[in-house]
Design a protein around this motif. Structure first.
Motif, PDB file in Angstrom:
ATOM      1  N   ILE A 199       0.821  -1.215   0.000  1.00 38.32           N
ATOM      2  CA  ILE A 199       0.000   0.000   0.000  1.00 38.32           C
ATOM      3  C   ILE A 199       0.863   1.277   0.000  1.00 38.32           C
ATOM      4  O   ILE A 199       0.329   2.388   0.056  1.00 38.32           O
ATOM      5  CB  ILE A 199      -0.980   0.027   1.190  1.00 38.32           C
ATOM      6  CG1 ILE A 199      -0.231   0.083   2.530  1.00 38.32           C
ATOM      7  CG2 ILE A 199      -1.918  -1.171   1.128  1.00 38.32           C
ATOM      8  CD1 ILE A 199      -1.159   0.261   3.733  1.00 38.32           C
TER       9      ILE A 199
ATOM     10  N   ASN B  71     -16.607  -0.380   4.638  1.00 37.27           N
ATOM     11  CA  ASN B  71     -17.176  -1.007   3.446  1.00 37.27           C
ATOM     12  C   ASN B  71     -16.862  -2.499   3.486  1.00 37.27           C
ATOM     13  O   ASN B  71     -15.725  -2.913   3.284  1.00 37.27           O
ATOM     14  CB  ASN B  71     -16.585  -0.378   2.185  1.00 37.27           C
ATOM     15  CG  ASN B  71     -17.117  -1.014   0.906  1.00 37.27           C
ATOM     16  OD1 ASN B  71     -18.070  -1.811   0.942  1.00 37.27           O
ATOM     17  ND2 ASN B  71     -16.505  -0.680  -0.225  1.00 37.27           N
TER      18      ASN B  71
ATOM     19  N   SER C 127     -14.829  -4.274   0.779  1.00 31.96           N
ATOM     20  CA  SER C 127     -13.450  -3.842   0.523  1.00 31.96           C
ATOM     21  C   SER C 127     -12.570  -5.026   0.131  1.00 31.96           C
ATOM     22  O   SER C 127     -12.725  -6.144   0.649  1.00 31.96           O
ATOM     23  CB  SER C 127     -12.855  -3.189   1.774  1.00 31.96           C
ATOM     24  OG  SER C 127     -13.554  -2.019   2.117  1.00 31.96           O
ATOM     25  N   THR C 128     -11.640  -4.752  -0.766  1.00 33.02           N
ATOM     26  CA  THR C 128     -10.681  -5.780  -1.155  1.00 33.02           C
ATOM     27  C   THR C 128      -9.621  -5.937  -0.064  1.00 33.02           C
ATOM     28  O   THR C 128      -9.532  -5.123   0.861  1.00 33.02           O
ATOM     29  CB  THR C 128      -9.978  -5.390  -2.461  1.00 33.02           C
ATOM     30  OG1 THR C 128      -9.196  -4.194  -2.234  1.00 33.02           O
ATOM     31  CG2 THR C 128     -10.994  -5.140  -3.572  1.00 33.02           C
TER      32      THR C 128
ATOM     33  N   GLU D 207      -6.429  -5.441  -0.251  1.00 31.87           N
ATOM     34  CA  GLU D 207      -5.542  -4.277  -0.250  1.00 31.87           C
ATOM     35  C   GLU D 207      -6.223  -3.059   0.374  1.00 31.87           C
ATOM     36  O   GLU D 207      -5.603  -2.313   1.142  1.00 31.87           O
ATOM     37  CB  GLU D 207      -5.082  -3.952  -1.679  1.00 31.87           C
ATOM     38  CG  GLU D 207      -4.104  -2.798  -1.747  1.00 31.87           C
ATOM     39  CD  GLU D 207      -3.590  -2.538  -3.164  1.00 31.87           C
ATOM     40  OE1 GLU D 207      -3.056  -1.429  -3.399  1.00 31.87           O
ATOM     41  OE2 GLU D 207      -3.724  -3.439  -4.021  1.00 31.87           O
ATOM     42  N   GLU D 208      -7.492  -2.860   0.060  1.00 26.63           N
ATOM     43  CA  GLU D 208      -8.214  -1.711   0.612  1.00 26.63           C
ATOM     44  C   GLU D 208      -8.334  -1.794   2.136  1.00 26.63           C
ATOM     45  O   GLU D 208      -8.248  -0.783   2.844  1.00 26.63           O
ATOM     46  CB  GLU D 208      -9.611  -1.621  -0.023  1.00 26.63           C
ATOM     47  CG  GLU D 208      -9.583  -1.191  -1.478  1.00 26.63           C
ATOM     48  CD  GLU D 208     -10.927  -1.332  -2.170  1.00 26.63           C
ATOM     49  OE1 GLU D 208     -11.131  -0.705  -3.238  1.00 26.63           O
ATOM     50  OE2 GLU D 208     -11.800  -2.085  -1.647  1.00 26.63           O
ATOM     51  N   MET D 209      -8.500  -3.013   2.664  1.00 28.18           N
ATOM     52  CA  MET D 209      -8.647  -3.179   4.106  1.00 28.18           C
ATOM     53  C   MET D 209      -7.386  -2.828   4.876  1.00 28.18           C
ATOM     54  O   MET D 209      -7.435  -2.549   6.071  1.00 28.18           O
ATOM     55  CB  MET D 209      -9.049  -4.628   4.439  1.00 28.18           C
ATOM     56  CG  MET D 209     -10.500  -4.947   4.144  1.00 28.18           C
ATOM     57  SD  MET D 209     -11.007  -6.551   4.830  1.00 28.18           S
ATOM     58  CE  MET D 209     -10.075  -7.685   3.782  1.00 28.18           C
TER      59      MET D 209
ATOM     60  N   HIS E 143      -5.586  -0.198   4.574  1.00 35.68           N
ATOM     61  CA  HIS E 143      -5.479   1.244   4.824  1.00 35.68           C
ATOM     62  C   HIS E 143      -6.212   1.626   6.113  1.00 35.68           C
ATOM     63  O   HIS E 143      -7.316   1.157   6.374  1.00 35.68           O
ATOM     64  CB  HIS E 143      -6.046   2.028   3.638  1.00 35.68           C
ATOM     65  CG  HIS E 143      -5.242   1.906   2.391  1.00 35.68           C
ATOM     66  ND1 HIS E 143      -4.213   2.769   2.086  1.00 35.68           N
ATOM     67  CD2 HIS E 143      -5.324   1.019   1.358  1.00 35.68           C
ATOM     68  CE1 HIS E 143      -3.680   2.428   0.918  1.00 35.68           C
ATOM     69  NE2 HIS E 143      -4.339   1.367   0.455  1.00 35.68           N
TER      70      HIS E 143
ATOM     71  N   ALA F  86      -9.852   2.837   6.043  1.00 33.37           N
ATOM     72  CA  ALA F  86     -10.906   1.874   5.719  1.00 33.37           C
ATOM     73  C   ALA F  86     -11.691   1.486   6.971  1.00 33.37           C
ATOM     74  O   ALA F  86     -12.777   0.907   6.874  1.00 33.37           O
ATOM     75  CB  ALA F  86     -10.309   0.627   5.078  1.00 33.37           C
TER      76      ALA F  86
END
Length: 305
Positions: free
Chosen positions: A181, A210, A213-214, A216-218, A220, A223
């Motif tokens: 990330i 969300n 979330s993918t 990778e998104e998780m 951050h 998130a």
């Protein structure tokens, strides 16, 4: 002659009385001295030095001493084991030998960790002494137990006690996740914060904003958001209390005084499984008010995996 005999008899009786009285006084004095000796021994016993039941071989400590933001001082094993003789640590981490507690003292300082404005005198778990890179996941599980008390804490302008975080579970990115990330450090959000707040114990955790979330998104920090929090009904005030945190795959349980439970077992706990974690305990002081401070007393602290 009878008069002389009478006087002799009177004299003998008087001598006998004085002898018996002296013996009684001596006995009373002996009993009194014995009582004094017993009381003295009791007082000496009361002054016996007590030490906290805490093994620091898997903890490092952060104290609000340094040269500004992100410049705090950390003391790791084996140096932390000699904390009682460490002049740098003494103001912030020391034994209360009368109550048998390890005291953590914190106040507003310019020396804070990189991601906060608040200062701390706080232990950080190290599964491998001296190494921050070996941590655990929820799937691997863990337990932290503590017996503690709020020693002293100041009040704000509204007359409420300043808040103190006394225990945490903090997330951590692996080096691979950090690089994925593009983050400069391994910091991840704390999944659990336990506050001492106006004499009660309050728990805060994280929720995924969300759920779609993918992976990778998780990773951050943004998130994740804060939940509404939960405050245990029982008031602990400034008395001793126990806290136990049990973590397993998709589940987290916080137990106050062995009888009051708060259970988190939901999709957010499952999703949190992407992170590594470590336990924290001590005094993470939540105030910047001038002249404010807090002292947290730990009598027992242990971790299991």
């Amino acid at each position: 002659m009878k008069y002389i005999q009478k006087n002799i008899l009177t004299t003998i009786l008087l001598i006998a009385f004085l002898f018996v009285n002296a013996a009684c006084q001596a006995q009373k004095s002996s009993v009194s001295n014995k009582n004094i000796n017993i009381e003295t021994k009791k007082k000496k016993k009361k002054r016996k030095i007590k030490l906290p039941n805490i093994d620091l071989s898997h903890w490092k400590v952060t104290i609000p001493e340094g040269e500004g933001k992100g410049k705090t001082i950390n003391v790791e094993p084996p140096e932390i084991l000699n904390y009682a003789n460490n002049n740098i640590l003494k103001p912030y981490m020391y034994n209360d030998s009368l109550s048998g507690a390890l005291v953590f003292y914190a106040y507003p300082s310019s020396s804070t960790t990189a991601n906060t404005k608040y200062s701390r005198s706080e232990l950080r778990e190290q599964m491998v002494p001296g190494n921050d890179h070996v941590n655990w996941t929820f799937a691997q599980g863990g337990i932290m137990k503590g017996k503690l008390a709020m020693g002293e804490v100041t009040k704000d302008k509204d007359g409420k006690y300043h808040k103190v975080i006394i225990m945490q579970i903090h997330g951590r990115l692996t080096d691979q996740q950090r690089d994925l990330i593009g983050q400069k450090d391994n910091n991840a959000p704390p999944i659990l914060k336990i506050y001492w707040q106006n004499g009660k114990i309050r728990v805060k955790t994280k929720v995924l904003k969300n759920l779609a979330s993918t992976y990778e998104e998780m990773l951050h920090e943004d998130a994740w958001g804060d939940d509404d929090g939960y405050t245990f009904e029982d008031e602990v005030g400034f008395g001793k209390f126990t806290l136990e945190i049990k973590v397993s795959d998709g589940k987290m349980v916080v137990i106050l005084n062995k009888t009051n439970y708060k259970v988190y077992e939901n999709i957010h706990m499952k999703k949190w499984g992407v992170f590594e974690n470590y336990f924290k305990a001590g005094n993470y002081f939540q105030s910047r008010d001038e002249g404010s401070y807090a002292k947290v007393k730990f009598y027992e602290l242990s971790i299991e995996h």
